[in-house]
Design a protein around this motif. Structure first.
Motif, PDB file in Angstrom:
ATOM      1  N   ALA A 245      -0.246   3.000   4.056  1.00 60.58           N
ATOM      2  CA  ALA A 245      -0.341   4.201   2.879  1.00 60.58           C
ATOM      3  C   ALA A 245       0.391   4.754   3.827  1.00 60.58           C
ATOM      4  O   ALA A 245       0.502   5.950   2.691  1.00 60.58           O
ATOM      5  CB  ALA A 245      -2.065   4.260   2.519  1.00 60.58           C
TER       6      ALA A 245
ATOM      7  N   GLU B 109       2.077   1.388  -3.792  1.00 64.16           N
ATOM      8  CA  GLU B 109       0.889   1.955  -4.387  1.00 64.16           C
ATOM      9  C   GLU B 109       0.451   3.511  -4.821  1.00 64.16           C
ATOM     10  O   GLU B 109      -0.314   4.199  -5.253  1.00 64.16           O
ATOM     11  CB  GLU B 109      -1.059   1.041  -3.982  1.00 64.16           C
ATOM     12  CG  GLU B 109      -2.122   1.503  -4.839  1.00 64.16           C
ATOM     13  CD  GLU B 109      -2.587   0.613  -4.146  1.00 64.16           C
ATOM     14  OE1 GLU B 109      -3.697  -0.261  -4.514  1.00 64.16           O
ATOM     15  OE2 GLU B 109      -2.702   0.462  -2.906  1.00 64.16           O
TER      16      GLU B 109
ATOM     17  N   ARG C 101       1.242  -1.361   0.134  1.00 61.42           N
ATOM     18  CA  ARG C 101      -0.017   0.321   0.002  1.00 61.42           C
ATOM     19  C   ARG C 101       0.725   1.248  -0.094  1.00 61.42           C
ATOM     20  O   ARG C 101       0.629   2.315  -0.525  1.00 61.42           O
ATOM     21  CB  ARG C 101      -0.714  -0.068   1.133  1.00 61.42           C
ATOM     22  CG  ARG C 101      -2.067  -0.906   1.051  1.00 61.42           C
ATOM     23  CD  ARG C 101      -3.038  -1.051  -0.047  1.00 61.42           C
ATOM     24  NE  ARG C 101      -3.664  -2.587   0.055  1.00 61.42           N
ATOM     25  CZ  ARG C 101      -4.423  -2.595  -0.863  1.00 61.42           C
ATOM     26  NH1 ARG C 101      -3.907  -2.371  -2.305  1.00 61.42           N
ATOM     27  NH2 ARG C 101      -5.687  -3.549  -0.885  1.00 61.42           N
TER      28      ARG C 101
ATOM     29  N   GLU D 258      -1.918  -2.502   6.260  1.00 62.19           N
ATOM     30  CA  GLU D 258      -2.655  -1.835   5.194  1.00 62.19           C
ATOM     31  C   GLU D 258      -2.321  -0.493   5.303  1.00 62.19           C
ATOM     32  O   GLU D 258      -1.754   1.098   4.587  1.00 62.19           O
ATOM     33  CB  GLU D 258      -3.447  -2.377   4.703  1.00 62.19           C
ATOM     34  CG  GLU D 258      -3.227  -4.120   4.083  1.00 62.19           C
ATOM     35  CD  GLU D 258      -4.850  -4.458   2.898  1.00 62.19           C
ATOM     36  OE1 GLU D 258      -5.474  -3.980   2.149  1.00 62.19           O
ATOM     37  OE2 GLU D 258      -5.216  -5.347   3.223  1.00 62.19           O
TER      38      GLU D 258
ATOM     39  N   ILE E 225      -4.530  -7.619  -2.365  1.00 61.42           N
ATOM     40  CA  ILE E 225      -3.151  -7.159  -2.150  1.00 61.42           C
ATOM     41  C   ILE E 225      -1.736  -7.442  -3.663  1.00 61.42           C
ATOM     42  O   ILE E 225      -1.113  -7.079  -4.433  1.00 61.42           O
ATOM     43  CB  ILE E 225      -2.530  -8.163  -0.993  1.00 61.42           C
ATOM     44  CG1 ILE E 225      -2.746  -7.212   0.237  1.00 61.42           C
ATOM     45  CG2 ILE E 225      -1.068  -7.514  -0.729  1.00 61.42           C
ATOM     46  CD1 ILE E 225      -2.511  -5.677   0.326  1.00 61.42           C
TER      47      ILE E 225
END
Length: 456
Positions: free
Chosen positions: A315, A17, A14, A311, A65
């Motif tokens: 992020a 991402e 994450r 997660e 994931i």
């Protein structure tokens, strides 16, 4: 200068991402051959089990994931089979397929995960004894059980999850032994219900095991793992003082989890003792930023919070990195992540209280029990050294005890024996566990190969 993410599990995925979404290409390294971390570890090439068979109720999350990471592959510099074995200012030392390299970074997000906490008991060095995490890896990554008749010992949600996974896979589960009494768990019922589906799944695992005739004992005191050259039995005492023994050819053991925070330690990040988790955790703010420039933390490596919150933390740390680089930050996304992390804290605290680390079990370890298997140091030798040195050079903290006895000086750098050694030392010195401290991280944080010059 690069952004390096250490770990490609839920937190690392994450984090990558968010960075890629902001137009930044990070380097992502992981010890494993592919992404997923331990909880969502991918099966090797040539294995074709379904996600449902591998991950059970977590299959949807595992697929999410994996799919997220697969979409990122062309936008990141992914380096699997790469161990980060040291961290110094602005540089991570790594080794991949026997070749060492120094990886400079402007910012790094350490998503290093966690490992089982182990309390040694007589016979724990016999072949056939595995940690709960190791047992799970065997099932997921190699498609095999650690034995034909397996006994499970410890405490925490992972105990019941792995026992359930083994039973569903066809292994014979001999017994599940939980050191936590039922009353301790029941006292946290209100907080545990805040976990929603996670709590419900835990209840399901226990109910399923009982419904299939697998014996579960709570509030036990483990006594010994027996066997002549290999595991043959496991003995324990129940809450009423009655002695029991079960035959088994393998034992999976684990008493909760501890952060794999050695790299944060080497970076110079301060640590605090968390009395709820009964763990030393690296200090950071709610975004994951530490007091060490360029070092950010996410996932269980900075405190045990589980895969879902890992997660969110990954992020959140990525947004903090972008802010540190002067790039645009999505304030609404950050606010949502902060709310998610805050809401999850209540459940995690209840979970830790429901399955406390059995510190007394470690403190009361028999003198002849091997405490440090790397250096073959017994619990009695640590106690004797502490008592002998009290008059002249008090071993006021565990690193001094390490110098006196070599406890924690072996290949694992105290990752296995450190928690139990600290409990023994604190009891011997009649002081709080916080006072004896923790074994400091030393490079290499894990064993690394040393090749001859012609092979390097």
């Amino acid at each position: 200068m690069s952004i390096v993410i250490v770990g490609a599990g839920p937190a690392g995925t994450r984090a990558a991402e968010v960075l890629v979404g902001a137009g930044v290409q990070p380097i992502v390294i992981d010890e494993a051959p592919d992404n997923g971390g331990r909880i969502y570890q991918r099966q090797p090439n040539g294995f074709h089990r379904t996600a449902r068979a591998l991950y059970g109720f977590e299959a949807k999350k595992a697929r999410a994931i994996h799919e997220a990471f697969d979409k990122l592959r062309t936008s990141i510099d992914f380096r699997p089979r790469t161990l980060a074995w040291n961290l110094r200012p602005g540089v991570i030392d790594t080794i991949c397929d026997g070749k060492a390299s120094a990886m400079p970074f402007a910012q790094t997000i350490l998503c290093t995960g966690a490992m089982d906490r182990v309390i040694p008991l007589p016979g724990w060095t016999l072949p056939g004894v595995f940690t709960l995490g190791g047992s799970q890896i065997s099932l997921k990554a190699q498609g095999c059980a650690i034995g034909a008749r397996v006994a499970f010992l410890g405490t925490g949600p992972l105990l019941y999850l792995v026992a359930y996974q083994y039973a569903r896979a066809g292994a014979q589960v001999a017994v599940v032994l939980d050191t936590t009494p039922f009353a301790t768990k029941a006292a946290q019922a209100f907080g545990l219900m805040r976990g929603g589906a996670t709590f419900a799944k835990g209840l399901y695992y226990i109910a399923w095991l009982r419904a299939h005739g697998i014996p579960i004992f709570e509030g036990v005191t483990p006594l010994a793992i027996g066997g002549d050259g290999q595991v043959e039995s496991l003995s324990w005492r129940d809450m009423n003082g009655n002695m029991h023994e079960v035959t088994a050819d393998a034992v999976a053991v684990g008493f909760g989890l501890k952060p794999e925070a050695q790299l944060a330690d080497l970076a110079g990040v301060p640590f605090d003792f968390d009395p709820v988790q009964h763990n030393w955790v690296p200090r950071k703010d709610r975004s994951g930023q530490t007091s060490v420039e360029g070092v950010f933390l996410a996932g269980d490596g900075n405190g045990i919070r589980g895969a879902d919150l890992a997660e969110a933390a990954g992020a959140r740390a990525a947004w903090a990195v972008l802010a540190a680089r002067g790039l645009a930050v999505d304030a609404r996304a950050v606010a949502h992540l902060d709310a998610t992390l805050g809401a999850g804290a209540t459940f995690r605290a209840a979970l830790e209280r429901a399955f406390p680390f059995p510190a007394k079990l470690a403190a009361d370890m028999a003198d002849d029990t091997i405490l440090c298997r790397c250096e073959v140091i017994t619990a009695g030798e640590l106690r004797a050294a502490a008592k002998e040195a009290l008059a002249t050079l008090p071993p006021s903290e565990v690193n001094r005890a390490k110098a006196l006895t070599r406890v924690g000086m072996g290949r694992c750098q105290g990752r296995v024996c450190g928690a139990a050694a600290a409990e023994i030392l604190a009891t011997t010195l009649s002081c709080p566990i916080e006072q004896v401290g923790r074994l400091r991280g030393q490079p290499p944080v894990k064993p690394i190969p040393i090749l001859p010059a012609e092979a390097a």
